[in-house]
Design a protein around this motif. Structure first.
Motif, PDB file in Angstrom:
ATOM      1  N   ASN A 159       0.834  -1.196   0.000  1.00  0.00           N
ATOM      2  CA  ASN A 159       0.000   0.000   0.000  1.00  0.00           C
ATOM      3  C   ASN A 159       0.874   1.252   0.000  1.00  0.00           C
ATOM      4  O   ASN A 159       1.971   1.259   0.558  1.00  0.00           O
ATOM      5  CB  ASN A 159      -0.912   0.039   1.226  1.00  0.00           C
ATOM      6  CG  ASN A 159      -1.940  -1.080   1.215  1.00  0.00           C
ATOM      7  OD1 ASN A 159      -2.731  -1.187   0.286  1.00  0.00           O
ATOM      8  ND2 ASN A 159      -1.918  -1.923   2.246  1.00  0.00           N
TER       9      ASN A 159
ATOM     10  N   LYS B  68      -2.028   8.177  -0.489  1.00  0.00           N
ATOM     11  CA  LYS B  68      -2.354   9.267  -1.418  1.00  0.00           C
ATOM     12  C   LYS B  68      -2.840  10.465  -0.608  1.00  0.00           C
ATOM     13  O   LYS B  68      -3.700  10.335   0.263  1.00  0.00           O
ATOM     14  CB  LYS B  68      -3.428   8.836  -2.412  1.00  0.00           C
ATOM     15  CG  LYS B  68      -3.941   9.989  -3.276  1.00  0.00           C
ATOM     16  CD  LYS B  68      -5.159   9.578  -4.095  1.00  0.00           C
ATOM     17  CE  LYS B  68      -5.831  10.809  -4.721  1.00  0.00           C
ATOM     18  NZ  LYS B  68      -7.041  10.447  -5.491  1.00  0.00           N
TER      19      LYS B  68
ATOM     20  N   THR C 225      -5.833   9.060   1.754  1.00  0.00           N
ATOM     21  CA  THR C 225      -6.405   7.741   1.526  1.00  0.00           C
ATOM     22  C   THR C 225      -5.264   6.754   1.297  1.00  0.00           C
ATOM     23  O   THR C 225      -4.119   7.142   1.047  1.00  0.00           O
ATOM     24  CB  THR C 225      -7.348   7.722   0.309  1.00  0.00           C
ATOM     25  OG1 THR C 225      -6.657   8.239  -0.838  1.00  0.00           O
ATOM     26  CG2 THR C 225      -8.592   8.547   0.569  1.00  0.00           C
ATOM     27  N   THR C 226      -5.599   5.474   1.356  1.00  0.00           N
ATOM     28  CA  THR C 226      -4.631   4.404   1.114  1.00  0.00           C
ATOM     29  C   THR C 226      -4.934   3.738  -0.217  1.00  0.00           C
ATOM     30  O   THR C 226      -6.097   3.435  -0.517  1.00  0.00           O
ATOM     31  CB  THR C 226      -4.682   3.362   2.243  1.00  0.00           C
ATOM     32  OG1 THR C 226      -4.351   3.996   3.481  1.00  0.00           O
ATOM     33  CG2 THR C 226      -3.694   2.226   1.988  1.00  0.00           C
ATOM     34  N   LEU C 227      -3.896   3.543  -1.019  1.00  0.00           N
ATOM     35  CA  LEU C 227      -4.049   2.888  -2.314  1.00  0.00           C
ATOM     36  C   LEU C 227      -3.210   1.618  -2.353  1.00  0.00           C
ATOM     37  O   LEU C 227      -2.045   1.625  -1.937  1.00  0.00           O
ATOM     38  CB  LEU C 227      -3.595   3.810  -3.448  1.00  0.00           C
ATOM     39  CG  LEU C 227      -4.369   5.113  -3.668  1.00  0.00           C
ATOM     40  CD1 LEU C 227      -3.742   5.886  -4.830  1.00  0.00           C
ATOM     41  CD2 LEU C 227      -5.837   4.841  -3.945  1.00  0.00           C
TER      42      LEU C 227
ATOM     43  N   TYR D 295      -0.986  -1.342  -4.241  1.00  0.00           N
ATOM     44  CA  TYR D 295      -0.206  -1.521  -5.467  1.00  0.00           C
ATOM     45  C   TYR D 295       0.147  -2.984  -5.626  1.00  0.00           C
ATOM     46  O   TYR D 295       0.187  -3.745  -4.645  1.00  0.00           O
ATOM     47  CB  TYR D 295       1.052  -0.642  -5.468  1.00  0.00           C
ATOM     48  CG  TYR D 295       2.129  -1.011  -4.473  1.00  0.00           C
ATOM     49  CD1 TYR D 295       3.091  -1.988  -4.771  1.00  0.00           C
ATOM     50  CD2 TYR D 295       2.212  -0.368  -3.240  1.00  0.00           C
ATOM     51  CE1 TYR D 295       4.090  -2.312  -3.875  1.00  0.00           C
ATOM     52  CE2 TYR D 295       3.204  -0.682  -2.340  1.00  0.00           C
ATOM     53  CZ  TYR D 295       4.149  -1.655  -2.648  1.00  0.00           C
ATOM     54  OH  TYR D 295       5.134  -1.989  -1.749  1.00  0.00           O
TER      55      TYR D 295
ATOM     56  N   VAL E 251       1.334   1.334  -8.790  1.00  0.00           N
ATOM     57  CA  VAL E 251       0.056   1.818  -8.275  1.00  0.00           C
ATOM     58  C   VAL E 251      -0.679   2.542  -9.388  1.00  0.00           C
ATOM     59  O   VAL E 251      -0.088   3.336 -10.135  1.00  0.00           O
ATOM     60  CB  VAL E 251       0.242   2.724  -7.040  1.00  0.00           C
ATOM     61  CG1 VAL E 251       1.078   3.960  -7.351  1.00  0.00           C
ATOM     62  CG2 VAL E 251      -1.103   3.119  -6.450  1.00  0.00           C
TER      63      VAL E 251
ATOM     64  N   LEU F 214      -3.135   5.251 -10.763  1.00  0.00           N
ATOM     65  CA  LEU F 214      -3.594   6.569 -10.338  1.00  0.00           C
ATOM     66  C   LEU F 214      -4.553   7.149 -11.365  1.00  0.00           C
ATOM     67  O   LEU F 214      -4.435   6.884 -12.564  1.00  0.00           O
ATOM     68  CB  LEU F 214      -2.405   7.531 -10.179  1.00  0.00           C
ATOM     69  CG  LEU F 214      -1.288   7.120  -9.235  1.00  0.00           C
ATOM     70  CD1 LEU F 214      -0.166   8.140  -9.287  1.00  0.00           C
ATOM     71  CD2 LEU F 214      -1.814   6.953  -7.819  1.00  0.00           C
TER      72      LEU F 214
ATOM     73  N   ILE G 251       1.771  11.152  -3.766  1.00  0.00           N
ATOM     74  CA  ILE G 251       1.846   9.744  -3.381  1.00  0.00           C
ATOM     75  C   ILE G 251       3.063   9.562  -2.479  1.00  0.00           C
ATOM     76  O   ILE G 251       4.180   9.945  -2.849  1.00  0.00           O
ATOM     77  CB  ILE G 251       1.962   8.831  -4.615  1.00  0.00           C
ATOM     78  CG1 ILE G 251       0.802   9.088  -5.581  1.00  0.00           C
ATOM     79  CG2 ILE G 251       2.010   7.375  -4.187  1.00  0.00           C
ATOM     80  CD1 ILE G 251      -0.575   8.869  -4.998  1.00  0.00           C
TER      81      ILE G 251
END
Length: 582
Positions: free
Chosen positions: A530, A533, A541-543, A545, A550, A552, A561
């Protein structure tokens, strides 16, 4: 809570008052929204709060009695950014009144981001590793701290210190504005342009357009400034490594003396300051534009460098305007997609590369300071009840923030935001509305933020305390991605956005929804995890990968990021020529 009485202004007004006049609040901290009505009969207030894109964040209604009534709503916001309040009476209508440079229909406030969980805390080996200055809020510590500013410009021109004759200035450690003494987190860039009438070849005050009449006395004066500044730094800024001096201020707007005298003036300033300040960094030339013209900073460095100027500057300073204007209709990336190489060179990212290369050719590995850069409203607009529109404010913020990221990503140590509140004569440069004066006023203190102010507050918190890793390689056309790393080998911060000229027409209607997809490498191939962002206004927020990438969705507003694999980031980006870190 409703209470009879108040100060009416038409049928309805709204405010989020603060004692410091900023109307900016900490995230998740309580504040009050007050609505004052003067309804001819019992009615209902319908209100809403929208963000910089115009999206409604919250809304509601409440009954009011006839006559003047003040209603207080207790608020707390867990989202960060810009808030535009609207309110009306359901039966009797009305709208929020025009106030100073703020248009009819809105009252604005801001909520600052809390990014400690995302970014941690950065340790600075030297105070002057900070990267953000500002013009327009000297003396307003609440505004400077809200915006994440640590540098301002302090006057030490001969016209200020010796206005009436030679040898009348005595340096002293106490020769410091009480503001700086009370707020040692605010460092000084010492401004030296400005020649008094008695030392002017014209017999009148001149600013960067003629060398002084008496260069020997001028050099002696500069030695006193060096003494003064050195004493002040030792007493007030023990963790600041150097002192910074800018000799001229936009000289290309009117230089009328000889080429030889331009260099002679710099020689006198340089030798005078260095004779008394062993920690001096003397900077020039401070032209309005960075590169790609004879009157730009690159043009002056090349022209006067050939006459010896490189010997008399320790660093380069410039202003960060880009040719053909600095307003939303003409963003800094507009020429990147132009088929003409001559036009492409005017894009701000390409100006940065050219400036860095000219510096490297003249004197390798110099530091670079942008001491002014701002964005106005579009041409032809004037403060009034319908100006600016919500769309203009959205674009103003997006373009303003992107220009400063390009400057830092292109290899500047520092960039200086312009301006504090709206002021007369040039429409829209302020990051805050002036609520008292219809055309703005210098030193205004009754303010409310524009989207740009809150976008600035996020950018400074994210990118201060970083070194530039550079532009990310092999990005698609219209995609702008810059890598930074926190000091002491900390986290990687990537700033990314997209720009498309066709979605950004010069008629003042700019797309708030245009987006493109982009895959950013944040880790080694085959890995997953993770990243964090941070949107353009500080919301986290958490994204996830996978395979080190990742996905976007980029918009015209930069996002950030935060990741951890610095080796990947360094391999995928190009350090600007001559940039050696903070």
């Amino acid at each position: 809570m409703q209470k009879a009485g108040g100060t009416p202004n038409g049928l309805i007004t709204a405010d989020t008052p603060t004692t410091d006049g900023l109307r900016v609040f900490q995230n998740n901290a309580p504040f009050n929204l007050t609505v004052t009505t003067n309804s001819p009969n019992a009615d209902t207030v319908v209100w809403s709060i929208a963000d910089s894109n115009g999206a409604i964040k919250t809304q509601g209604s409440f009954p009011v009695s006839a006559g003047v009534q003040t209603n207080t709503i207790s608020c707390k916001s867990t989202w960060s950014g810009y808030g535009a309040i609207t309110a009306t009476l359901r039966a009797n209508g009305g709208t929020l009144p025009h106030s100073g440079t703020r248009p009819t229909g809105i009252a604005t406030f801001g909520v600052l981001p809390n990014l400690t969980s995302a970014l941690g805390t950065v340790t600075y080996a030297h105070q002057d590793q900070h990267r953000f200055g500002m013009q327009g809020f000297n003396g307003n510590i609440a505004a400077l701290r809200a915006l994440g500013i640590t540098w301002t410009i302090d006057d030490r021109q001969q016209s200020q210190m010796e206005p009436n004759g030679p040898n009348t200035y005595t340096p002293s450690v106490n020769d410091l504005d009480p503001f700086y003494k009370a707020n040692p987190d605010q460092m000084r860039i010492v401004r030296l342009d400005g020649i008094p009438a008695w030392n002017s070849k014209t017999g009148q005050f001149t600013d960067s357009y003629y060398a002084p009449k008496d260069l020997n006395e001028y050099q002696s004066f500069m030695a006193k400034v060096g003494t003064d500044t050195s004493l002040i730094r030792a007493a007030n800024y023990p963790n600041q490594q150097s002192n910074y001096y800018q000799v001229t201020w936009e000289p290309s707007l009117g230089w009328a003396d000889s080429d030889a005298n331009f260099v002679a003036m710099y020689k006198a300033a340089y030798q005078g300051i260095h004779s008394t300040d062993p920690n001096a960094v003397v900077m020039g030339t401070g032209n309005p534009f960075a590169a790609n013209c004879t009157t730009c900073t690159t043009g002056y460095l090349q022209k006067f460098g050939a006459l010896g100027l490189w010997n008399y500057i320790d660093a380069v300073s410039t202003h960060g305007y880009w040719n053909a204007g600095t307003y939303p209709a003409h963003p800094p990336e507009q020429y990147d997609s132009d088929p003409s190489p001559a036009n492409q060179a005017n894009a701000l990212d390409n100006q940065m590369a050219q400036l860095r290369q000219v510096m490297q050719n003249g004197k390798p590995n110099m530091k670079l300071f942008f001491t002014e850069a701002g964005t106005s409203y579009d041409p032809g607009l004037a403060y009034g009840p319908t100006v600016p529109s919500q769309n203009q404010l959205f674009a103003h913020a997006a373009v303003g923030v992107r220009s400063h990221i390009i400057v830092l990503g292109g290899g500047a140590q520092l960039t200086t935001l312009f301006y504090g509140a709206d002021y007369p004569g040039e429409v829209g440069y302020g990051s805050f509305f002036d609520l008292n004066n219809a055309q703005g006023a210098f030193g205004a203190s009754n303010l409310s933020p524009k989207p740009e102010a809150m976008a600035f507050a996020t950018m400074t918190r994210v990118l201060d305390g970083t070194n530039t890793l550079g532009r990310v390689k092999n990005t698609p056309s219209g995609t702008f991605v810059y890598d930074f790393q926190q000091l002491n080998n900390g986290k990687v911060v990537t700033a990314a956005w997209t720009h498309n000229n066709s979605q950004w027409p010069a008629n003042g209607v700019y797309s708030t929804t245009y987006s493109t997809s982009y895959s950013l490498q944040v880790d080694n191939a085959g890995t997953s995890g993770n990243v964090t962002k941070i949107d353009g206004y500080g919301n986290v927020t958490t994204l996830p990968y996978s395979n080190g990438q990742v996905s976007l969705t980029l918009t015209e507003v930069p996002q950030y990021i935060v990741s951890n694999n610095a080796t990947v980031a360094k391999n995928n980006s190009t350090v600007p020529v001559g940039y050696t870190g903070q």
